[in-house]
Design an enzyme around this catalytic site. Structure first.
Site: not given
Length: 103
Positions: A9-10
Site C-alpha cells: 500500500c501507499t
C-alpha cells in the site's frame, strides 16, 4: 489453484498486511494454495521463491504503489488490483482469479 502474489500500500503499513491476510484466508477457505509477499515499510517479507512462482497458476498483485521485482512474473498470468479490493471483497477476488485461470 496455486496463487502467489504481492501486497503493498501507499504507506506500507496497515493495508499491506490486511490485504495479505484477507487474500490468504479467502484462498484457503476456497481450497487453494496461496503465498503473498508483502512489500511494506520494513521491506520485503515472506519473499516468493523462483520455484513458488514457477508453480503458480496465477500471480495477484494487490498494490497501490509500484512493487519491486515484477520482472519475476514474466510469462505468468498476472492480475493487478488495488489493496481496497483485496480488503473489501477477498472472496469475490478469489472467485475472479479462478475464472481467469479456468479461462
Amino acid at each position: 489453484m496455486n496463487i502467489v502474489g504481492i501486497s503493498a500500500c501507499t504507506v506500507g503499513i496497515a493495508h499491506t498486511y490486511i490485504a495479505q491476510k484477507k487474500i490468504e484466508l479467502a484462498a484457503k477457505k476456497a481450497g487453494h494454495s496461496v503465498k503473498i509477499e508483502t512489500q511494506g515499510t520494513i521491506g520485503i517479507e515472506n519473499e516468493l521463491t523462483e520455484a513458488e512462482i514457477a508453480q503458480a497458476d496465477v500471480v495477484l498483485i494487490a498494490a497501490d504503489v509500484n512493487v519491486s521485482g515484477e520482472e519475476r512474473f514474466a510469462g505468468r498470468k498476472v492480475v493487478r488490483v488495488p489493496t481496497s479490493i483485496a480488503v473489501k471483497s477477498p472472496n469475490k477476488l478469489i472467485e475472479k482469479l479462478q475464472e481467469i485461470v479456468n479461462g
